[in-house]
Scaffold this motif. Structure first.
Motif, PDB file in Angstrom:
ATOM      1  N   GLU A  49      -3.949 -88.702  11.381  1.00 52.16           N
ATOM      2  CA  GLU A  49      -4.061 -89.838  12.272  1.00 52.16           C
ATOM      3  C   GLU A  49      -3.426 -89.524  13.620  1.00 52.16           C
ATOM      4  N   THR A  50      -3.922 -90.183  14.622  1.00 53.75           N
ATOM      5  CA  THR A  50      -3.331 -90.037  15.942  1.00 53.75           C
ATOM      6  C   THR A  50      -2.120 -90.956  16.062  1.00 53.75           C
ATOM      7  N   ALA A  51      -1.342 -90.737  17.091  1.00 55.30           N
ATOM      8  CA  ALA A  51      -0.189 -91.590  17.378  1.00 55.30           C
ATOM      9  C   ALA A  51      -0.230 -91.964  18.849  1.00 55.30           C
ATOM     10  N   TRP A  61       0.137 -92.787  26.109  1.00 59.00           N
ATOM     11  CA  TRP A  61      -0.767 -91.668  25.877  1.00 59.00           C
ATOM     12  C   TRP A  61      -0.881 -91.449  24.377  1.00 59.00           C
ATOM     13  N   GLU A  62      -1.996 -90.873  23.964  1.00 63.98           N
ATOM     14  CA  GLU A  62      -2.300 -90.699  22.548  1.00 63.98           C
ATOM     15  C   GLU A  62      -2.390 -89.214  22.221  1.00 63.98           C
ATOM     16  N   THR A  63      -1.919 -88.848  21.040  1.00 67.19           N
ATOM     17  CA  THR A  63      -1.985 -87.461  20.600  1.00 67.19           C
ATOM     18  C   THR A  63      -2.514 -87.393  19.178  1.00 67.19           C
ATOM     19  N   ASP A  64      -3.269 -86.341  18.883  1.00 70.43           N
ATOM     20  CA  ASP A  64      -3.745 -86.124  17.516  1.00 70.43           C
ATOM     21  C   ASP A  64      -2.839 -85.166  16.756  1.00 70.43           C
ATOM     22  N   LYS A  65      -1.688 -84.823  17.340  1.00 68.77           N
ATOM     23  CA  LYS A  65      -0.715 -83.950  16.685  1.00 68.77           C
ATOM     24  C   LYS A  65       0.668 -84.610  16.717  1.00 68.77           C
ATOM     25  N   PRO A  66       0.803 -85.784  16.128  1.00 71.06           N
ATOM     26  CA  PRO A  66       2.089 -86.496  16.220  1.00 71.06           C
ATOM     27  C   PRO A  66       3.241 -85.759  15.561  1.00 71.06           C
ATOM     28  N   ARG A  67       2.940 -84.886  14.579  1.00 73.64           N
ATOM     29  CA  ARG A  67       4.030 -84.183  13.899  1.00 73.64           C
ATOM     30  C   ARG A  67       4.714 -83.169  14.811  1.00 73.64           C
ATOM     31  N   HIS A  68       4.101 -82.870  15.946  1.00 76.81           N
ATOM     32  CA  HIS A  68       4.700 -81.919  16.879  1.00 76.81           C
ATOM     33  C   HIS A  68       5.761 -82.565  17.765  1.00 76.81           C
ATOM     34  N   PHE A  69       5.863 -83.879  17.721  1.00 76.10           N
ATOM     35  CA  PHE A  69       6.730 -84.569  18.667  1.00 76.10           C
ATOM     36  C   PHE A  69       7.735 -85.455  17.948  1.00 76.10           C
ATOM     37  N   HIS A 123      -2.024-103.175  22.648  1.00 73.70           N
ATOM     38  CA  HIS A 123      -2.260-104.189  21.618  1.00 73.70           C
ATOM     39  C   HIS A 123      -3.497-103.849  20.785  1.00 73.70           C
ATOM     40  N   ALA A 124      -4.581-103.464  21.450  1.00 71.76           N
ATOM     41  CA  ALA A 124      -5.812-103.138  20.726  1.00 71.76           C
ATOM     42  C   ALA A 124      -5.592-101.952  19.792  1.00 71.76           C
ATOM     43  N   TRP A 125      -4.868-100.947  20.268  1.00 67.04           N
ATOM     44  CA  TRP A 125      -4.594 -99.777  19.428  1.00 67.04           C
ATOM     45  C   TRP A 125      -3.729-100.172  18.230  1.00 67.04           C
ATOM     46  N   ALA A 126      -2.717-101.002  18.466  1.00 69.60           N
ATOM     47  CA  ALA A 126      -1.800-101.395  17.395  1.00 69.60           C
ATOM     48  C   ALA A 126      -2.507-102.222  16.324  1.00 69.60           C
ATOM     49  N   PRO A 160       7.391 -79.869  32.892  1.00 68.43           N
ATOM     50  CA  PRO A 160       5.988 -80.150  33.166  1.00 68.43           C
ATOM     51  C   PRO A 160       5.056 -79.037  32.714  1.00 68.43           C
ATOM     52  N   SER A 161       5.501 -77.755  32.770  1.00 68.80           N
ATOM     53  CA  SER A 161       4.621 -76.661  32.385  1.00 68.80           C
ATOM     54  C   SER A 161       4.255 -76.730  30.917  1.00 68.80           C
ATOM     55  N   SER A 162       5.232 -77.099  30.056  1.00 74.36           N
ATOM     56  CA  SER A 162       4.933 -77.185  28.633  1.00 74.36           C
ATOM     57  C   SER A 162       4.150 -78.441  28.310  1.00 74.36           C
ATOM     58  N   VAL A 163       4.372 -79.497  29.075  1.00 71.45           N
ATOM     59  CA  VAL A 163       3.653 -80.738  28.827  1.00 71.45           C
ATOM     60  C   VAL A 163       2.168 -80.558  29.061  1.00 71.45           C
ATOM     61  N   SER A 164       1.809 -79.847  30.111  1.00 71.37           N
ATOM     62  CA  SER A 164       0.406 -79.719  30.459  1.00 71.37           C
ATOM     63  C   SER A 164      -0.374 -78.968  29.397  1.00 71.37           C
ATOM     64  N   LEU A 165       0.322 -78.160  28.584  1.00 69.19           N
ATOM     65  CA  LEU A 165      -0.359 -77.396  27.559  1.00 69.19           C
ATOM     66  C   LEU A 165      -0.391 -78.108  26.221  1.00 69.19           C
ATOM     67  N   SER A 166       0.369 -79.166  26.072  1.00 70.16           N
ATOM     68  CA  SER A 166       0.532 -79.729  24.746  1.00 70.16           C
ATOM     69  C   SER A 166      -0.075 -81.104  24.569  1.00 70.16           C
ATOM     70  N   ARG A 167      -0.139 -81.902  25.604  1.00 70.01           N
ATOM     71  CA  ARG A 167      -0.613 -83.259  25.425  1.00 70.01           C
ATOM     72  C   ARG A 167      -0.980 -83.862  26.768  1.00 70.01           C
ATOM     73  N   PRO A 168      -1.754 -84.925  26.775  1.00 69.83           N
ATOM     74  CA  PRO A 168      -2.144 -85.534  28.046  1.00 69.83           C
ATOM     75  C   PRO A 168      -0.954 -86.137  28.761  1.00 69.83           C
TER      76      PRO A 168
END
Length: 285
Positions: A49-51, A61-69, A123-126, A160-168
């Motif tokens: 699931e996404t988070a 912002w939404e991620t499909d790899k929530p276990r990474h964070f 709200h819609a996502w929740a 910022p450099s690591s953020v741009s590679l990992s998530r929106p």
């Protein structure tokens, strides 16, 4: 080691093996036989699931790899928290406070519309993820005075450099947070800077204080005729530091509790009501 790699190694279910020297072992592609490459199924990261991560200003912002964070993640000076029913309830409480600020003239209609649009997305996502029953239960049980909102004080920030590679990254077109001013109109020589955390803490006790004859100006005003803290123009919001919390709320004073372990207690008095040390006498006729 970047924060992202550290998160990936420490997250359960998605850990990377680490050797005794703290290094990630590297396996050469030449050590894999041709037969293994041909017969073994390709390695596919398990889907889940996404988070949704949201900040107190309702950026998300939404991620499909929530276990990474981790639960709280800092990006470019903004702290985001993974959305759960309790955090949703707190954000909903903040929207209720924003509506009251709009009605009292402390918030511009355009700024409120921006907050409402962002909250509607959350709200819609929740609702889709948790369901209305769980969200309503969280709203009923929430105590905004004791809920700890996300803060950068306890979160290491990604570069910022690591953020741009990992998530929106949050949309850069999002309008900047408006400078806090109360009141917005009038000629005032001095303005005291107020952190959002102080406004959050005062918002949490606002209704209780107003019911005890406190005025909004005594709670929220940060503009005055004299330099802070001189005079009686500046409200409670100017005196609550980031590491302090609000304690007892009475008609005559509001308690400000310092950080542990000493937790010194100060009282912010209401000059608009009778105080024990003030004796009012009737003018002579």
């Amino acid at each position: 080691m970047s924060l992202l790699k550290l998160m990936m190694q420490q997250t359960a279910g998605g850990s990377t093996p680490v050797d005794s020297n703290g290094q990630v072992p590297i396996v050469s592609g030449q050590e894999t036989t041709e037969e293994q490459r041909r017969d073994d199924p390709p390695t596919v990261e398990p889907s889940g699931e996404t988070a949704l991560y949201a900040a107190t200003n309702l950026d998300s912002w939404e991620t499909d790899k929530p276990r990474h964070f981790a639960r709280d993640v800092g990006i470019n000076g903004v702290c985001y928290r993974r959305l759960d029913p309790e955090y949703y309830a707190w954000l909903r409480h903040k929207m209720a406070m924003a509506k009251k600020a709009l009605e009292s003239g402390r918030l511009d209609p355009a700024a409120f519309d921006g907050l409402r649009t962002r909250f509607n997305d959350i709200h819609a996502w929740a609702v889709a993820r948790f369901g209305e029953d769980d969200l309503l239960a969280a709203v009923r049980s929430l105590d905004p005075k004791t809920y700890p909102p996300p803060t950068l004080g306890t979160v290491q920030q990604d570069q910022p450099s690591s953020v741009s590679l990992s998530r929106p990254v949050p949309n850069p077109s999002t309008p900047p947070v408006e400078r806090y001013l109360y009141p917005k109109d009038g000629e005032w020589r001095f303005t005291e800077k107020v952190p959002p955390s102080a406004v959050d803490k005062v918002d949490a006790i606002r209704d209780q204080a107003l019911s005890l004859d406190w005025s909004e100006a005594r709670l929220y005003q940060n503009r005055g005729r004299f330099r802070f803290p001189c005079g009686e123009d500046f409200g409670l919001v100017c005196f609550v530091d980031a590491n302090e919390r609000i304690g007892e709320v009475t008609r005559q004073y509001i308690e400000i509790i310092g950080p542990p372990p000493r937790e010194n207690r100060l009282r912010f008095h209401n000059p608009d009501v009778d105080q024990p040390w003030l004796k009012r006498t009737n003018p002579k006729t």
